[in-house]
Design a protein around this motif. Structure first.
Motif, PDB file in Angstrom:
ATOM      1  N   THR A  51     -42.185  -5.502  -5.583  1.00 23.64           N
ATOM      2  CA  THR A  51     -40.982  -4.694  -5.757  1.00 23.64           C
ATOM      3  C   THR A  51     -39.939  -5.516  -6.512  1.00 23.64           C
ATOM      4  OG1 THR A  51     -41.403  -3.583  -3.640  1.00 23.64           O
ATOM      5  CG2 THR A  51     -39.186  -3.377  -4.563  1.00 23.64           C
ATOM      6  N   PRO A  52     -39.314  -4.965  -7.556  1.00 25.78           N
ATOM      7  CA  PRO A  52     -38.260  -5.716  -8.244  1.00 25.78           C
ATOM      8  C   PRO A  52     -37.151  -6.123  -7.277  1.00 25.78           C
ATOM      9  CG  PRO A  52     -38.859  -3.746  -9.488  1.00 25.78           C
ATOM     10  CD  PRO A  52     -39.548  -3.647  -8.164  1.00 25.78           C
ATOM     11  N   GLU A  53     -36.705  -7.378  -7.360  1.00 22.85           N
ATOM     12  CA  GLU A  53     -35.711  -7.924  -6.430  1.00 22.85           C
ATOM     13  C   GLU A  53     -36.092  -7.571  -4.991  1.00 22.85           C
ATOM     14  OE1 GLU A  53     -31.728  -6.838  -7.713  1.00 22.85           O
ATOM     15  OE2 GLU A  53     -31.781  -8.398  -9.247  1.00 22.85           O
ATOM     16  N   GLY A  54     -37.363  -7.851  -4.674  1.00 19.22           N
ATOM     17  CA  GLY A  54     -37.921  -7.433  -3.395  1.00 19.22           C
ATOM     18  C   GLY A  54     -37.749  -8.428  -2.266  1.00 19.22           C
ATOM     19  N   ASP A  55     -36.720  -9.273  -2.339  1.00 18.36           N
ATOM     20  CA  ASP A  55     -36.465 -10.233  -1.264  1.00 18.36           C
ATOM     21  C   ASP A  55     -36.040  -9.546   0.026  1.00 18.36           C
ATOM     22  OD1 ASP A  55     -34.125  -9.597  -2.888  1.00 18.36           O
ATOM     23  OD2 ASP A  55     -33.024 -10.909  -1.513  1.00 18.36           O
ATOM     24  N   ALA A  56     -35.478  -8.335  -0.091  1.00 13.49           N
ATOM     25  CA  ALA A  56     -34.987  -7.572   1.059  1.00 13.49           C
ATOM     26  C   ALA A  56     -34.898  -6.114   0.628  1.00 13.49           C
ATOM     27  CB  ALA A  56     -33.615  -8.091   1.498  1.00 13.49           C
ATOM     28  N   PRO A  57     -34.793  -5.164   1.569  1.00 11.29           N
ATOM     29  CA  PRO A  57     -34.641  -3.759   1.176  1.00 11.29           C
ATOM     30  C   PRO A  57     -33.251  -3.514   0.585  1.00 11.29           C
ATOM     31  CG  PRO A  57     -34.485  -3.983   3.566  1.00 11.29           C
ATOM     32  CD  PRO A  57     -34.890  -5.326   3.028  1.00 11.29           C
ATOM     33  N   HIS A  58     -33.211  -2.816  -0.548  1.00 10.89           N
ATOM     34  CA  HIS A  58     -31.945  -2.526  -1.211  1.00 10.89           C
ATOM     35  C   HIS A  58     -31.786  -1.030  -1.471  1.00 10.89           C
ATOM     36  CE1 HIS A  58     -31.223  -6.775  -1.767  1.00 10.89           C
ATOM     37  NE2 HIS A  58     -32.372  -6.923  -2.406  1.00 10.89           N
ATOM     38  N   GLN A  59     -32.441  -0.193  -0.655  1.00  8.49           N
ATOM     39  CA  GLN A  59     -32.392   1.251  -0.849  1.00  8.49           C
ATOM     40  C   GLN A  59     -31.535   1.912   0.244  1.00  8.49           C
ATOM     41  OE1 GLN A  59     -35.558  -0.272  -0.339  1.00  8.49           O
ATOM     42  NE2 GLN A  59     -35.868  -0.710  -2.519  1.00  8.49           N
ATOM     43  N   ARG A  60     -30.910   3.021  -0.138  1.00  4.68           N
ATOM     44  CA  ARG A  60     -30.088   3.801   0.785  1.00  4.68           C
ATOM     45  C   ARG A  60     -30.329   5.286   0.510  1.00  4.68           C
ATOM     46  NH1 ARG A  60     -25.075   5.869  -0.180  1.00  4.68           N
ATOM     47  NH2 ARG A  60     -24.891   4.587  -2.084  1.00  4.68           N
ATOM     48  N   VAL A  61     -30.793   6.028   1.519  1.00  4.62           N
ATOM     49  CA  VAL A  61     -31.125   7.440   1.330  1.00  4.62           C
ATOM     50  C   VAL A  61     -29.865   8.251   1.028  1.00  4.62           C
ATOM     51  CG1 VAL A  61     -32.029   9.523   2.416  1.00  4.62           C
ATOM     52  CG2 VAL A  61     -33.201   7.340   2.746  1.00  4.62           C
ATOM     53  N   LEU A  62     -29.964   9.088  -0.011  1.00  5.30           N
ATOM     54  CA  LEU A  62     -28.877   9.996  -0.364  1.00  5.30           C
ATOM     55  C   LEU A  62     -29.160  11.406   0.114  1.00  5.30           C
ATOM     56  CD1 LEU A  62     -28.272   8.745  -4.031  1.00  5.30           C
ATOM     57  CD2 LEU A  62     -26.951   8.147  -1.976  1.00  5.30           C
ATOM     58  N   SER A  63     -30.418  11.823   0.014  1.00  2.00           N
ATOM     59  CA  SER A  63     -30.822  13.143   0.499  1.00  2.00           C
ATOM     60  C   SER A  63     -32.333  13.168   0.657  1.00  2.00           C
ATOM     61  CB  SER A  63     -30.371  14.261  -0.456  1.00  2.00           C
ATOM     62  OG  SER A  63     -30.987  14.115  -1.723  1.00  2.00           O
ATOM     63  N   ALA A  64     -32.809  14.067   1.500  1.00  2.00           N
ATOM     64  CA  ALA A  64     -34.257  14.189   1.719  1.00  2.00           C
ATOM     65  C   ALA A  64     -34.561  15.561   2.302  1.00  2.00           C
ATOM     66  CB  ALA A  64     -34.758  13.094   2.658  1.00  2.00           C
ATOM     67  N   ASP A  65     -35.719  16.106   1.916  1.00  2.00           N
ATOM     68  CA  ASP A  65     -36.231  17.320   2.538  1.00  2.00           C
ATOM     69  C   ASP A  65     -37.743  17.192   2.599  1.00  2.00           C
ATOM     70  OD1 ASP A  65     -37.193  17.933  -0.054  1.00  2.00           O
ATOM     71  OD2 ASP A  65     -35.471  19.212  -0.501  1.00  2.00           O
ATOM     72  N   GLU A  66     -38.440  18.322   2.795  1.00  2.00           N
ATOM     73  CA  GLU A  66     -39.893  18.253   2.992  1.00  2.00           C
ATOM     74  C   GLU A  66     -40.665  18.037   1.701  1.00  2.00           C
ATOM     75  OE1 GLU A  66     -38.834  22.513   2.175  1.00  2.00           O
ATOM     76  OE2 GLU A  66     -38.024  20.864   3.405  1.00  2.00           O
ATOM     77  N   ARG A  67     -39.995  17.989   0.562  1.00  2.00           N
ATOM     78  CA  ARG A  67     -40.686  17.812  -0.714  1.00  2.00           C
ATOM     79  C   ARG A  67     -40.105  16.683  -1.566  1.00  2.00           C
ATOM     80  NH1 ARG A  67     -44.226  22.027  -2.163  1.00  2.00           N
ATOM     81  NH2 ARG A  67     -45.131  22.722  -0.213  1.00  2.00           N
ATOM     82  N   GLY A  68     -39.164  15.901  -1.055  1.00  2.00           N
ATOM     83  CA  GLY A  68     -38.619  14.847  -1.889  1.00  2.00           C
ATOM     84  C   GLY A  68     -37.596  13.994  -1.169  1.00  2.00           C
ATOM     85  N   VAL A  69     -37.372  12.807  -1.747  1.00  2.00           N
ATOM     86  CA  VAL A  69     -36.351  11.900  -1.227  1.00  2.00           C
ATOM     87  C   VAL A  69     -35.597  11.300  -2.413  1.00  2.00           C
ATOM     88  CG1 VAL A  69     -38.036  10.009  -1.083  1.00  2.00           C
ATOM     89  CG2 VAL A  69     -35.896   9.857   0.187  1.00  2.00           C
ATOM     90  N   ARG A  70     -34.279  11.305  -2.303  1.00  2.00           N
ATOM     91  CA  ARG A  70     -33.414  10.741  -3.342  1.00  2.00           C
ATOM     92  C   ARG A  70     -32.666   9.575  -2.709  1.00  2.00           C
ATOM     93  NH1 ARG A  70     -28.070  12.211  -4.991  1.00  2.00           N
ATOM     94  NH2 ARG A  70     -27.675  11.674  -7.182  1.00  2.00           N
ATOM     95  N   PHE A  71     -32.655   8.425  -3.402  1.00  5.53           N
ATOM     96  CA  PHE A  71     -32.056   7.250  -2.786  1.00  5.53           C
ATOM     97  C   PHE A  71     -31.350   6.375  -3.817  1.00  5.53           C
ATOM     98  CE2 PHE A  71     -36.542   6.497  -3.666  1.00  5.53           C
ATOM     99  CZ  PHE A  71     -36.565   5.279  -4.328  1.00  5.53           C
ATOM    100  N   ALA A  72     -30.312   5.688  -3.346  1.00  6.10           N
ATOM    101  CA  ALA A  72     -29.649   4.668  -4.150  1.00  6.10           C
ATOM    102  C   ALA A  72     -30.449   3.384  -4.023  1.00  6.10           C
ATOM    103  CB  ALA A  72     -28.217   4.465  -3.658  1.00  6.10           C
ATOM    104  N   TRP A  73     -30.498   2.628  -5.118  1.00  8.23           N
ATOM    105  CA  TRP A  73     -31.278   1.378  -5.128  1.00  8.23           C
ATOM    106  C   TRP A  73     -30.482   0.344  -5.907  1.00  8.23           C
ATOM    107  CZ3 TRP A  73     -36.870   0.988  -7.563  1.00  8.23           C
ATOM    108  CH2 TRP A  73     -37.403  -0.281  -7.284  1.00  8.23           C
ATOM    109  N   LEU A  74     -30.004  -0.674  -5.220  1.00  7.84           N
ATOM    110  CA  LEU A  74     -29.218  -1.732  -5.839  1.00  7.84           C
ATOM    111  C   LEU A  74     -30.136  -2.691  -6.581  1.00  7.84           C
ATOM    112  CD1 LEU A  74     -26.276  -2.801  -6.036  1.00  7.84           C
ATOM    113  CD2 LEU A  74     -26.862  -4.354  -4.156  1.00  7.84           C
ATOM    114  N   LEU A  75     -29.937  -2.803  -7.916  1.00  8.03           N
ATOM    115  CA  LEU A  75     -30.753  -3.669  -8.758  1.00  8.03           C
ATOM    116  C   LEU A  75     -29.860  -4.411  -9.735  1.00  8.03           C
ATOM    117  CD1 LEU A  75     -33.762  -1.296  -9.541  1.00  8.03           C
ATOM    118  CD2 LEU A  75     -33.920  -3.504  -8.353  1.00  8.03           C
TER     119      LEU A  75
END
Length: 279
Positions: A51-75
């Protein structure tokens, strides 16, 4: 503002199975990342060497339903946005799509930001998802902590067939998914997009039928494909060398590996058709 990068893959499995592979952390640790924690709609995190810059998790969920997930990712200090979604493609197949913001092709060329790897990173991820769900061995993925870029795969085809599919322009174009023109001799040109669209083509350094093929890309170094046959199969070893060790060409390496995933399918899947879908 630039348009988001979009990638789509067709997975030969029902949407319910594919969504389970995406949202089940145990399954996702096989194809997505070394470390995955999922608890939607609140958590979708992944990190580790692939994972790029995979030293730690850098994702934050913005929205999700039964067919998708949208998330912020600090890079690289910038909060990008990614979306992973599924849709039915008939009764027995699924289209999986990724939309990723803050991808600039200049970062691929200059290596100025880790965000330059995002396009080939997602192609690797989607290929791994398809392989996992379809029950195929996974193609190795780029290790963003590595300084030696080397991978090995086995293809269920004889070396003569595999070699032909590495040096014949028409065949490479078919499985790689974009026009490729190759002059198959030492000193010949290797042009991404075709000779008319590549003013600085790579150069063929080595060409030994059924055994070895290498291409000099300049700054990104030399790509080598080494073939060894046994029992009708080919062990294909890929090596990228001759680059600046402080700035490994992870974007190019990831593109090479995602291409090999399709190369394997080209030789092994009956009635093959490209897994990649035009956005």
């Amino acid at each position: 503002m630039s348009e988001p990068m979009i990638a789509k893959v067709r997975v030969q499995a029902p949407v319910k199975e594919v969504w389970h592979a995406i949202t089940d952390p145990v399954a996702a640790r096989v194809w997505l990342a070394e470390h995955v924690e999922v608890d939607l709609p609140d958590r979708f995190e992944f990190w580790g060497r692939t994972t790029p810059e995979g030293d730690a998790p850098h994702q934050r969920v913005l929205s999700a339903d039964e067919r998708g997930v949208r998330f912020a990712w600090l890079l690289d200090g910038v909060e990008t946005t990614a979306e992973l979604a599924v849709e039915e493609d008939g009764d027995a197949a699924t289209i999986v799509s990724v939309s990723q913001s803050h991808f600039d092709f200049q970062d691929v060329v200059t290596g100025a930001s880790i965000r330059g790897v995002l396009q080939t990173y997602w192609f690797q991820v989607l290929a791994s998802l398809a392989e996992h769900v379809e029950g195929r061995p996974l193609t190795p993925r780029a290790d963003f902590t590595a300084r030696e870029l080397r991978a090995e795969v086995t293809i269920d085809a004889a070396p003569a067939q595999v070699f032909e599919s590495l040096v014949d322009s028409e065949t490479v174009t078919k499985w790689f998914g974009m026009p490729i023109e190759i002059e198959p001799y030492v000193g010949g040109r290797f042009a991404m997009g075709g000779f008319a669209n590549d003013p600085s083509p790579a150069k063929v350094l080595e060409l030994e039928p059924e055994r070895r093929f290498s291409v000099d890309w300049g700054g990104p170094g030399v790509s080598s494909w080494e073939l060894a046959g046994s029992a009708g199969k080919t062990r294909l070893t890929l090596v990228q060398s001759g680059f600046d060790a402080e700035r490994p060409p992870y974007a190019a390496w990831g593109g090479m590996l995602s291409g090999v995933a399709e190369l394997r399918r080209y030789h092994e899947v009956p009635d093959w058709r490209p897994m990649w879908v035009e956005p």
